[in-house]
Design a protein around this motif. Structure first.
Motif, mmCIF file in Angstrom:
data_model
loop_
_atom_site.group_PDB
_atom_site.id
_atom_site.type_symbol
_atom_site.label_atom_id
_atom_site.label_comp_id
_atom_site.label_asym_id
_atom_site.label_seq_id
_atom_site.Cartn_x
_atom_site.Cartn_y
_atom_site.Cartn_z
ATOM 1 N N SER A 195 -15.368 -54.859 -0.489
ATOM 2 C CA SER A 195 -15.589 -53.146 -0.623
ATOM 3 C C SER A 195 -14.316 -52.561 -1.473
ATOM 4 O O SER A 195 -13.329 -52.969 -1.452
ATOM 5 N N PRO B 289 -11.579 -50.512 -2.261
ATOM 6 C CA PRO B 289 -10.666 -49.771 -1.571
ATOM 7 C C PRO B 289 -10.154 -48.351 -1.717
ATOM 8 O O PRO B 289 -10.295 -47.908 -2.698
ATOM 9 N N TRP C 53 -7.756 -46.527 -1.333
ATOM 10 C CA TRP C 53 -6.460 -46.137 -2.067
ATOM 11 C C TRP C 53 -6.672 -46.066 -3.763
ATOM 12 O O TRP C 53 -6.048 -45.241 -4.332
ATOM 13 N N THR D 10 -1.719 -59.183 -4.796
ATOM 14 C CA THR D 10 -3.115 -59.598 -4.525
ATOM 15 C C THR D 10 -2.880 -60.595 -3.372
ATOM 16 O O THR D 10 -3.633 -60.993 -2.683
ATOM 17 N N ARG E 66 2.352 -52.631 -2.828
ATOM 18 C CA ARG E 66 0.979 -52.543 -1.907
ATOM 19 C C ARG E 66 0.358 -54.099 -1.778
ATOM 20 O O ARG E 66 0.118 -54.658 -3.072
ATOM 21 N N PRO F 197 -3.120 -55.350 -0.683
ATOM 22 C CA PRO F 197 -4.332 -54.948 -0.141
ATOM 23 C C PRO F 197 -5.057 -56.061 0.456
ATOM 24 O O PRO F 197 -6.205 -55.596 1.155
ATOM 25 N N VAL G 287 -9.172 -58.360 -1.731
ATOM 26 C CA VAL G 287 -10.041 -57.311 -2.706
ATOM 27 C C VAL G 287 -10.285 -58.003 -3.793
ATOM 28 O O VAL G 287 -9.372 -58.166 -4.701
ATOM 29 N N PHE H 220 -10.574 -52.835 -8.417
ATOM 30 C CA PHE H 220 -9.561 -51.861 -8.677
ATOM 31 C C PHE H 220 -8.812 -51.911 -9.806
ATOM 32 O O PHE H 220 -7.935 -51.151 -10.312
#
Length: 382
Positions: free
Chosen positions: A196, A198, A200, A245, A259, A261, A264, A269
């Motif tokens: 999905s 993200p 952010w 990642t 960050r 995530p 993802v 992104f």
């Protein structure tokens, strides 16, 4: 038409998934054959699979990358022996799957040579699918055909492995290695799994954003001292948010500007990133270039990854760093300096966007399906 896809590892299958989708959308049947991780990745892409395992009680050494050792020419004698060992251990199951399913065409990973023997045994065409900049398959495939003749003959395939009837190439021509043989271009369509978008990634940001992707088996993720150095260097770059990642299981606390995530897909992104830092994986590099993102490649000790870095740098779309130099604290030519160059240089961004435009103009996978159908319908001449 029935198409059997043969892949050695999941990352190689991922480059072939868009063709598989196009075949299914056109009404053709597709089956993926490979080890359990390959079949698991196929299922995640909505494709059926048949697991192929090595015989119980026999350990077969996995084939090395076909490019040999970094900085040297390939040791063909060593590689041919490794190919014989590995293919001899998995070929019977590959043949059993294929004879039961009866494909009209095989789509083959460049280093899963079992597919070439299966194609010869069934007298159907084999189509080789590259995964990116390819310095070696034009040399390795003929050598594999020679080396595996005895392995094929012991299964009744007296004519030996088949040579590919076609080569599909998702690498844009100006990025491809000059020594690569002629091929049928095909548009690279990113597939990094399903997920999905993200939240952010869509929110406004004030600083710069870097995507950091080092696969799953590189020293960046498996050696704690290397990982800690990477985090230190990323934290020292001003005004930068790093989206990483994957992290080691036992990683300590991360800097505030990093960050993580989770799983993802990159394509959800990466278009919102200013640069991409990675190990030289072809799928990672082409995904970034499809979005026009400039790259910093920390060249790992794998000649296939090194070729990706060299070609990206040659096209001006990024910078390549030696890992020993990249993470040396306060190095005048280390990671911090190189990141600043990639993030701020309009030349790298322009070159990456030019490659994105070139990629978008290549034939879509759906446009190649009629060529594959025609190939499967023609008599196979050996």
């Amino acid at each position: 038409m029935r198409v059997l896809i043969v892949a050695l590892v999941p990352s190689h299958l991922m480059s072939m998934v868009p063709v598989a989708w196009a075949l299914r959308a056109a009404g053709h049947e597709v089956l993926v054959a490979g080890g359990a991780p390959v079949v698991e990745r196929a299922a995640a892409a909505g494709l059926s699979g048949a697991a192929v395992s090595e015989p119980p009680g026999r350990r077969v050494r996995r084939s090395a990358a076909p490019s040999g050792l970094a900085g040297t020419g390939p040791d063909w004698t060593l590689l041919q022996e490794r190919w014989r060992q590995r293919v001899d251990g998995v070929l019977d199951e590959h043949l059993a799957v294929a004879r039961d399913w009866r494909p009209d065409l095989l789509l083959v990973d460049p280093i899963e040579f079992s597919g070439l023997i299966v194609a010869a045994a069934l007298r159907v065409p084999a189509v080789l699918h590259r995964w990116g900049p390819d310095r070696i398959s034009s040399q390795s495939v003929p050598r594999a055909v020679e080396a595996l003749a005895g392995v094929a003959a012991r299964r009744g395939v007296e004519e030996g492995p088949a040579l590919p009837s076609m080569v599909l190439d998702p690498c844009p021509p100006t990025l491809q290695c000059p020594e690569a043989s002629a091929s049928q271009p095909i548009r690279f369509v990113p597939f990094n799994g399903a997920g999905s978008p993200p939240g952010w990634a869509a929110r406004p940001r004030t600083g710069r954003r870097l995507c950091v992707s080092f696969g799953g088996e590189t020293s960046m993720l498996t050696r704690p001292v290397v990982w800690e150095s990477l985090m230190r260097e990323l934290a020292a770059v001003r005004d930068l948010e790093s989206v990483v990642t994957a992290v080691p299981r036992d990683a300590a606390g991360l800097p505030a500007a990093v960050r993580v995530p989770g799983p993802v897909p990159l394509d959800l992104f990466l278009g919102g990133c200013d640069a991409l830092l990675h190990h030289g994986g072809a799928g990672t590099a082409l995904t970034g270039l499809a979005f026009g993102v400039p790259q910093l490649i920390v060249a790992q000790p794998n000649p296939s990854w090194a070729a990706v870095g060299e070609r990206v740098a040659a096209r001006g779309a990024g910078v390549v760093l030696d890992p020993d130099v990249a993470l040396r604290e306060e190095s005048p030519s280390g990671l911090r300096v190189a990141l600043e160059e990639v993030l701020s240089s309009p030349g790298h961004r322009s070159a990456a966007e030019s490659l994105a435009d070139e990629m978008s103009r290549l034939p879509a996978p759906s446009a190649v399906v009629p060529l594959l159908t025609e190939l499967a319908a023609a008599p196979v001449v050996r």
